[in-house]
Design a protein around this motif. Structure first.
Motif, mmCIF file in Angstrom:
data_model
loop_
_atom_site.group_PDB
_atom_site.id
_atom_site.type_symbol
_atom_site.label_atom_id
_atom_site.label_comp_id
_atom_site.label_asym_id
_atom_site.label_seq_id
_atom_site.Cartn_x
_atom_site.Cartn_y
_atom_site.Cartn_z
ATOM 1 N N ILE A 11 -33.884 35.986 -1.504
ATOM 2 C CA ILE A 11 -32.676 35.687 -2.057
ATOM 3 C C ILE A 11 -31.673 36.871 -2.447
ATOM 4 C CG2 ILE A 11 -33.494 35.542 -4.520
ATOM 5 C CD1 ILE A 11 -31.660 32.961 -4.418
ATOM 6 N N HIS A 12 -30.445 36.763 -2.461
ATOM 7 C CA HIS A 12 -29.511 37.828 -2.716
ATOM 8 C C HIS A 12 -28.529 37.235 -3.770
ATOM 9 C CE1 HIS A 12 -30.063 39.744 1.315
ATOM 10 N NE2 HIS A 12 -31.138 40.289 0.322
ATOM 11 N N THR A 13 -28.164 38.299 -4.660
ATOM 12 C CA THR A 13 -27.110 37.891 -5.588
ATOM 13 C C THR A 13 -26.258 39.412 -6.183
ATOM 14 O OG1 THR A 13 -26.825 36.709 -7.815
ATOM 15 C CG2 THR A 13 -28.723 38.208 -7.810
ATOM 16 N N TYR A 14 -24.970 38.811 -6.523
ATOM 17 C CA TYR A 14 -24.277 39.919 -7.285
ATOM 18 C C TYR A 14 -24.489 40.063 -8.778
ATOM 19 C CZ TYR A 14 -21.720 40.040 -3.068
ATOM 20 O OH TYR A 14 -21.327 40.301 -1.707
ATOM 21 N N ASP A 15 -25.524 38.844 -9.075
ATOM 22 C CA ASP A 15 -25.537 38.986 -10.961
ATOM 23 C C ASP A 15 -26.978 39.215 -11.013
ATOM 24 O OD1 ASP A 15 -25.530 38.700 -13.555
ATOM 25 O OD2 ASP A 15 -24.480 36.786 -13.374
ATOM 26 N N ASP A 16 -27.702 40.633 -11.027
ATOM 27 C CA ASP A 16 -28.919 40.771 -11.197
ATOM 28 C C ASP A 16 -29.274 40.200 -12.491
ATOM 29 O OD1 ASP A 16 -28.924 41.989 -8.797
ATOM 30 O OD2 ASP A 16 -29.137 43.990 -9.458
ATOM 31 N N GLN A 76 -40.348 24.820 -2.832
ATOM 32 C CA GLN A 76 -41.441 24.253 -3.434
ATOM 33 C C GLN A 76 -41.659 25.046 -4.755
ATOM 34 O OE1 GLN A 76 -41.810 20.918 -2.690
ATOM 35 N NE2 GLN A 76 -40.393 21.175 -1.027
ATOM 36 N N ILE A 77 -42.115 24.404 -5.550
ATOM 37 C CA ILE A 77 -42.887 24.822 -7.003
ATOM 38 C C ILE A 77 -43.979 25.484 -6.545
ATOM 39 C CG2 ILE A 77 -43.826 24.323 -9.105
ATOM 40 C CD1 ILE A 77 -41.765 22.363 -9.666
ATOM 41 N N GLY A 78 -44.134 26.715 -6.766
ATOM 42 C CA GLY A 78 -45.376 27.427 -6.330
ATOM 43 C C GLY A 78 -45.156 28.262 -5.106
ATOM 44 N N ASP A 79 -43.963 28.136 -4.471
ATOM 45 C CA ASP A 79 -43.558 29.176 -3.542
ATOM 46 C C ASP A 79 -43.170 30.472 -4.063
ATOM 47 O OD1 ASP A 79 -43.833 27.158 -1.596
ATOM 48 O OD2 ASP A 79 -41.841 26.970 -1.036
ATOM 49 N N TYR A 80 -43.359 31.383 -3.441
ATOM 50 C CA TYR A 80 -42.941 32.924 -3.767
ATOM 51 C C TYR A 80 -41.285 33.153 -3.453
ATOM 52 C CZ TYR A 80 -47.901 33.570 -4.628
ATOM 53 O OH TYR A 80 -49.305 33.555 -5.328
ATOM 54 N N VAL A 81 -40.901 34.056 -4.169
ATOM 55 C CA VAL A 81 -39.648 34.366 -4.208
ATOM 56 C C VAL A 81 -39.413 36.009 -4.070
ATOM 57 C CG1 VAL A 81 -38.722 34.083 -6.376
ATOM 58 C CG2 VAL A 81 -37.216 34.211 -4.445
ATOM 59 N N VAL A 82 -38.783 36.648 -3.300
ATOM 60 C CA VAL A 82 -38.657 38.042 -3.176
ATOM 61 C C VAL A 82 -36.902 38.441 -3.523
ATOM 62 C CG1 VAL A 82 -38.601 40.198 -1.810
ATOM 63 C CG2 VAL A 82 -40.540 38.250 -1.674
ATOM 64 N N PHE A 83 -36.604 39.187 -4.720
ATOM 65 C CA PHE A 83 -35.287 39.365 -4.972
ATOM 66 C C PHE A 83 -35.138 41.039 -5.002
ATOM 67 C CE2 PHE A 83 -33.008 40.177 -8.906
ATOM 68 C CZ PHE A 83 -31.732 40.361 -8.211
ATOM 69 N N PRO A 84 -34.448 41.547 -3.911
ATOM 70 C CA PRO A 84 -34.272 42.899 -4.176
ATOM 71 C C PRO A 84 -32.859 43.073 -5.063
ATOM 72 C CG PRO A 84 -33.399 42.150 -2.072
ATOM 73 C CD PRO A 84 -33.938 40.980 -2.721
ATOM 74 N N VAL A 91 -37.685 45.855 -5.941
ATOM 75 C CA VAL A 91 -38.039 44.526 -5.463
ATOM 76 C C VAL A 91 -38.841 43.879 -6.302
ATOM 77 C CG1 VAL A 91 -39.149 43.528 -3.483
ATOM 78 C CG2 VAL A 91 -38.008 45.625 -3.204
ATOM 79 N N ASN A 92 -38.124 42.428 -6.538
ATOM 80 C CA ASN A 92 -38.624 41.646 -7.769
ATOM 81 C C ASN A 92 -39.570 40.567 -7.009
ATOM 82 O OD1 ASN A 92 -37.272 43.044 -10.096
ATOM 83 N ND2 ASN A 92 -35.727 42.662 -8.307
ATOM 84 N N ALA A 130 -40.311 45.894 5.917
ATOM 85 C CA ALA A 130 -39.992 44.850 4.968
ATOM 86 C C ALA A 130 -38.881 44.964 4.292
ATOM 87 C CB ALA A 130 -41.177 44.950 4.020
ATOM 88 N N LEU A 131 -38.359 45.893 4.094
ATOM 89 C CA LEU A 131 -37.140 46.070 3.287
ATOM 90 C C LEU A 131 -35.954 45.719 4.305
ATOM 91 C CD1 LEU A 131 -37.218 49.877 1.811
ATOM 92 C CD2 LEU A 131 -37.578 47.519 0.746
ATOM 93 N N TYR A 132 -35.900 45.759 5.564
ATOM 94 C CA TYR A 132 -35.047 45.363 6.251
ATOM 95 C C TYR A 132 -34.874 43.756 6.389
ATOM 96 C CZ TYR A 132 -32.508 44.679 10.997
ATOM 97 O OH TYR A 132 -31.689 44.118 11.773
ATOM 98 N N GLU A 133 -36.072 43.314 6.371
ATOM 99 C CA GLU A 133 -36.006 41.916 6.583
ATOM 100 C C GLU A 133 -35.562 41.113 5.506
ATOM 101 O OE1 GLU A 133 -38.952 37.956 7.557
ATOM 102 O OE2 GLU A 133 -40.060 40.057 7.103
#
Length: 329
Positions: A11-16, A76-84, A91-92, A130-133
């Motif tokens: 996921i991406h955002t402008y509001d870290d 779904q609840i329990g899924d992982y999320v990666v947020f740069p 990388v969070n 990984a960073l590119y993805e």
């Protein structure tokens, strides 16, 4: 649930700050309102999106509506999320803990889900691939190719820079992916924006950038010649035919260019597609005519891009950057 049964989302955002301090992930499109009010299928989301944003092109409607549907129903609840995060270049990695919530108190990021952040790691802890993805142009997307690498980062024995001493084997393929994506983008934009006579003007400008003087033939009465080019004030002249059609160019089409040439002339045939086998054979046996296909045209555009007219650089916006390349043996 085992890790291999859980999906990993990017996921991406402008509001870290909203994400990191509020322990949420969120996406925008506030005008869509509460997504729970939309019938739970992709077509309904597309219809709603097209109503709310009527000027959006069909493909963009599908992409955006798909992300909204995915955020609400597929994650779904329990899924992982990666947020740069851009503010600290980390990388969070977290786990989704809550169902979808429409948060009307937010100005833009109203579509939200609770998340528990598990790790915050420097970007250098991950491979270039990984960073590119996770640098995807999409706002919300599935992480697939390097999912195992992000899962490994959650291990308590994971070392932040455990791969720093070894050469990153993903660098070469990643650089190639970026280059190929850029070439695909250029060719798609040419095909989308420059049909017929418009492509002739672009090719004339490219030839000018390459150092040729060009004269574009008047529309309609060109006897098969779209552009006449000269390297300097003296002959030979180069007669250019340009085709923006999708299908491959046939031998008879190139022969028509040959028929318009006088003794001492050279010919240039430019197409966004390619040539049939017979057409390519004809070109190989006719050295005074050069054929340029879509791939070769893109290579020339990249080479002479900075010398193109501003009009065309705006039409095909590219930014010059340095990307890592694989080390030569």
């Amino acid at each position: 649930m085992a890790n291999d049964e859980k999906k990993i989302w990017g996921i991406h955002t402008y509001d870290d700050a909203l994400f990191l301090k509020g322990s949420v992930i969120a996406i925008g499109w506030s005008e869509m309102g509460n997504l729970s009010d939309i019938e739970a299928n992709r077509e309904a989301f597309k219809e709603k999106y097209a109503q709310v944003y009527p000027d959006t092109k069909k493909r963009s409607v599908s992409n955006a509506a798909g992300m909204l549907y995915r955020f609400l129903y597929e994650a779904q609840i329990g899924d992982y999320v990666v947020f740069p995060s851009k503010s600290n270049r980390e990388v969070n990695i977290g786990v989704i803990e809550g169902e979808y919530v429409y948060d009307s108190s937010q100005q833009e990021y109203v579509q939200t889900r609770k998340v528990k952040w598990l790790k915050h790691l420097p970007r250098m802890a991950f491979s270039q691939g990984a960073l590119y993805e996770i640098g995807s142009a999409l706002t919300f997307f599935a992480v697939k190719n390097y999912a195992d690498e992000f899962l490994a980062a959650l291990d308590k024995n994971f070392k932040k820079n455990d791969s720093a001493e070894d050469e990153d084997e993903s660098v070469g393929p990643t650089a190639d992916d970026i280059i190929e994506s850029t070439k695909d983008f250029i060719l798609k934009e040419l095909s989308r924006q420059l049909k017929g006579y418009d492509l002739e003007g672009f090719v004339a400008d490219l030839l000018r950038a390459m150092g040729y003087r060009t004269i574009v033939s008047p529309k309609g009465g060109d006897s098969g010649i779209d552009i006449t080019a000269y390297k300097d004030e003296l002959p030979p002249r180069i007669l250019v035919q340009v085709k923006s059609q999708d299908g491959d160019i046939k031998e008879t089409t190139i022969q028509s260019l040959k028929g318009a040439m006088r003794e001492g002339d050279y010919g240039l045939f430019v197409t966004l597609s390619n040539y049939t086998k017979n057409a390519q054979k004809y070109l190989d046996n006719t050295p005074i005519i050069r054929g340029i296909n879509g791939t070769e045209l893109v290579e020339l555009i990249l080479k002479y891009y900075e010398d193109l007219s501003e009009k065309y650089r705006k039409m095909i916006p590219l930014k010059k950057v340095f990307i890592p390349g694989a080390k030569e043996e």
